[in-house]
Design an enzyme around this catalytic site. Structure first.
Site, PDB file in Angstrom:
ATOM      1  N   LYS A 171     -13.137  -5.030   7.884  1.00  0.00           N
ATOM      2  CA  LYS A 171     -12.789  -5.818   6.701  1.00  0.00           C
ATOM      3  C   LYS A 171     -13.750  -6.978   6.496  1.00  0.00           C
ATOM      4  CE  LYS A 171      -9.327  -8.488   9.227  1.00  0.00           C
ATOM      5  NZ  LYS A 171      -8.079  -9.212   9.096  1.00  0.00           N
ATOM      6  N   CYS A 215       0.796  -1.236   0.000  1.00  0.00           N
ATOM      7  CA  CYS A 215       0.000   0.000   0.000  1.00  0.00           C
ATOM      8  C   CYS A 215       0.826   1.282   0.000  1.00  0.00           C
ATOM      9  CB  CYS A 215      -1.064   0.002   1.094  1.00  0.00           C
ATOM     10  SG  CYS A 215      -0.734  -1.000   2.512  1.00  0.00           S
TER      11      CYS A 215
END
Length: 669
Positions: A496, A362
RNA sequence: GCUGUUGUAGCUCAGUGGUAGAGCACUUCCUUGGUAAGGAAGAGGUCAUGGGUUCAAGUCCCAUCAACAGCUCCA
């Protein structure tokens, strides 16, 4: 007069003395037939037990259809095992002994440690105890008495558990069988004779109450069934399952290799495994393009500063490879009198200039996002990469392809507005559905990880968390299958959705994941220009539908048991000659197949056909193409299907068309 | 990381202090056989690595590395 209160609250009255069987029969003849035993206030009793008269009796009738039946019996077997261990070993401290999916275990602390060599003696002693046929008697105690009883028994774990692990108002029950008394909620079978067949399996360490800071106990794993045939079948199934273990098949089919000299948990993809991986990457790339992703490439290392900014370095330092430090910088430190321990401190604090093998993709993708001015018109931006990351996993955890130190995520990061979040999450879920569907993988569970309201580890605005959690829930619902919501399973930066599958021996592995992140855009100060001409902060979605290529392929090997569908099989077909006389025709057909883009290998050895077929079956080749004099004469090949066997002779062109169609349709059989 | 088990030929494994073994695979030869093992011969080993005990160690002891099972951890 006997009054019976059944589990549904209804009362039944009988004029005279009745047994459990009589009660069952009065309810229904089928119940009486299926009934195995009764439970009065959780005390198991046999069917011929005569119920006490007067006060209403709380009776539950256990039938062979009761779902908890096997667990109850196994738990009773755990008591028998513990009793046997205490007879054989001195100074045994009992911990917990529950049933599990495939059997049961009991945790002990032994002054004289147990080994697997003790198993035969323990099993023999267990059989003796079963043959004694003493019932499991329930004894309810007041708290003070219970503590005293455990102290008298010198069972310190049980004392601790009563004092710290059980709520004030819990009923404290013990089950006694002969000299053996154990704090236990129950229930149990009425007689140890109900235990048909058992077997001790293995011994392992386990921490008291699952906490690494507590003492480590010895856990004995075992299993039990109602009869020997069921036990034998279970053990045979376990053996069978091991044959589809991806570590076994990976070696046999030459898919991958792990070499001691390269390092633990570092996968060397051999040509056939690499081929499968490439096919999968191509497959997913195709879907990425359709869903508007842009593929990017980023390097395997990045400056420590990058990961200090992202927060990965401080949060997960112990599971990263140590930083790579510049030579000149090290020399400079050395000249300044920096000692080894000084250096170690600097590295731990990150007060050093260096590079990190990337533990996550990321931060690199974020830097691609922030390398340009972004407008709301550009969003959502979807950056995808098969990005390889490195994590210093604990040595005891590493194994096969499912837990490794270097792995490639089918990673992507989406930069979206709040309004786009829900729709983009659904898009991610769609991709997961597509991927799993194409593999015929329907046996996975879905978990929505939410924050633990009591924990302070989470970063970000609670209002944003609420929005994100709701968006995850709604996205999960679009899957059209049940999912669990687990508080405390969220990442520290956002909620998530995880996709979890089981391997061949029942271990659970997380594959795909979709995560919402408000944190990283904040830490990196990401912005886009809104329609209102003021800067706004995007939200990030991290997602990886396969999770990692390594773990996914490990699970996939076991899912297919090595029998890959035609589009994935490294060797799609093998051409076998009946004898050397057909070699020329065989080579001609082989050439045509290869020219048609099929992955066909030839077996032209001077072996008998049966022998070549056997080798082809063992190598799990989807199709064998057999050519002999008859085929040479007619321009045909005889197709042998890995599953169906001999399909007979067809013209070569027909065989090619059949295979091409199967590849095109990505048929899973 | 912790507890336990294991480490012998490419693979699966036997080897109980006294000359390193088997089956499969491999190489060569014979065999030309139509749907799961044709025959013969040959080659292949620093017994994970490093120490120790012993006249003698694959075997016993210690350490290290790795694999396996479980626990703990997992962005």
């Amino acid at each position: 007069m006997t009054t019976v209160k059944l589990p549904d609250g209804s009362l039944k009255e009988f004029d005279s003395a009745v047994s459990v069987y009589d009660v069952a029969k009065s309810i229904g003849s089928r119940l009486a037939k299926d009934a195995l035993w009764g439970e009065i206030d959780d005390q198991p009793v046999e069917m011929d037990f005569e119920l006490p008269q007067g006060e209403p009796v709380n009776l539950k009738i256990i039938t062979k259809k009761s779902p908890e039946l096997l667990d109850t019996m196994r738990h009773s077997c755990a008591h028998v095992m513990a009793r046997a261990v205490m007879r054989i070993k001195k100074g045994v401290q009992l911990a917990f002994g529950p049933s599990t999916d495939g059997g049961f275990y009991y945790d002990f602390e032994c002054a004289d440690p147990l080994t697997e060599d003790d198993f035969p003696a323990i099993e023999k002693e267990m059989q003796k105890i079963i043959d004694l046929d003493e019932p499991f008697e329930r004894v309810v105690q007041e708290r003070e008495q219970a503590v005293k009883l455990c102290q008298d028994l010198k069972q310190e774990f049980k004392v601790e558990h009563i004092q710290t692990g059980l709520a004030e108002d819990d009923t404290l029950s013990f089950y006694q069988q002969g000299e053996f008394v154990d704090l236990c909620r129950g229930p149990h079978v009425p007689s140890p004779k109900r235990i048909g067949a058992f077997k001790l399996l293995s011994i392992a360490g386990a921490y008291w109450k699952g906490d690494q800071s507590n003492p480590q106990l010895q856990r004995v794993y075992a299993t039990a069934f109602f009869n020997q045939a069921e036990l034998d079948e279970h053990l045979a199934n376990q053996e069978e399952a091991k044959k589809r273990d991806h570590r076994v098949l990976g070696k046999r089919l030459n898919l991958f290799h792990v070499d001691e000299m390269v390092g633990q948990g570092l996968i060397l993809w051999k040509p056939k495994g690499a081929f499968i991986r490439q096919q999968l990457q191509d497959f997913i790339s195709e879907h990425l393009t359709r869903q508007g992703y842009s593929q990017v490439f980023t390097p395997h290392v990045g400056k420590l500063d990058l990961y200090k900014t992202s927060g990965h370095f401080p949060y997960y330092q112990e599971s990263q490879y140590p930083a790579l430090v510049d030579r000149d910088y090290l020399k400079k430190l050395s000249n300044e009198g920096c000692s080894c321990s000084d250096l170690s401190n600097l590295m731990e604090k990150g007060d050093i200039e260096g590079y990190l093998l990337k533990p996550m993709n990321c931060p690199h993708h974020i830097k691609i996002y922030s390398s340009e001015r972004r407008s709301y018109r550009d969003l959502p931006i979807r950056l995808a990469e098969f990005g390889t990351v490195y994590r210093w996993e604990q040595s005891g955890e590493i194994g096969g392809l499912t837990r490794v130190r270097g792995f490639t995520q089918d990673d992507a990061h989406l930069f979206v507005t709040q309004e786009q979040l829900a729709g983009e999450l659904i898009g991610c879920i769609d991709l997961v559905k597509t991927v799993f569907g194409a593999m015929g993988m329907n046996d996975y569970s879905v978990r929505v990880g939410l924050r633990d309201p009591d924990s302070t580890k989470y970063v970000g605005d609670p209002a944003n968390w609420d929005l994100a959690e709701q968006a995850c829930r709604e996205a999960a619902e679009t899957l059209g299958r049940p999912f669990t919501e687990d508080a405390g399973e969220a990442a520290f930066y956002g909620p998530k959705i995880d996709f979890v599958v089981k391997d061949c021996i029942g271990r659970k592995w997380q594959l795909g994941t979709v995560q919402v992140d408000y944190n990283l855009p904040e830490r990196f100060g990401l912005e886009y220009m809104g329609a209102d001409n003021t800067p706004h902060r995007p939200i990030m979605i991290h997602r990886a539908p396969f999770g990692s290529m390594e773990r996914f392929i490990g699970v996939l090997i076991e899912h297919f048991a090595g029998n890959f569908p035609l589009w994935l099989a490294p060797e799609q077909a093998r051409l076998l000659t009946v004898s050397d006389k057909s070699e020329a025709y065989g080579k001609e057909v082989h050439g045509k197949m290869k020219a048609a883009g099929l992955r066909v290998e030839g077996d032209f050895r001077s072996e008998k056909l049966g022998s070549k077929i056997r080798d082809g079956q063992l190598d799990m080749v989807p199709y064998m193409l057999i050519v002999g004099p008859r085929d040479a004469e007619n321009g045909t090949v005889s197709i042998r299907d890995r599953v169906e066997g001999d399909l007979g002779a067809v013209p070569v062109e027909e065989a090619i068309a059949k295979f091409q169609q199967e590849v095109e349709q990505k048929t899973v059989r």
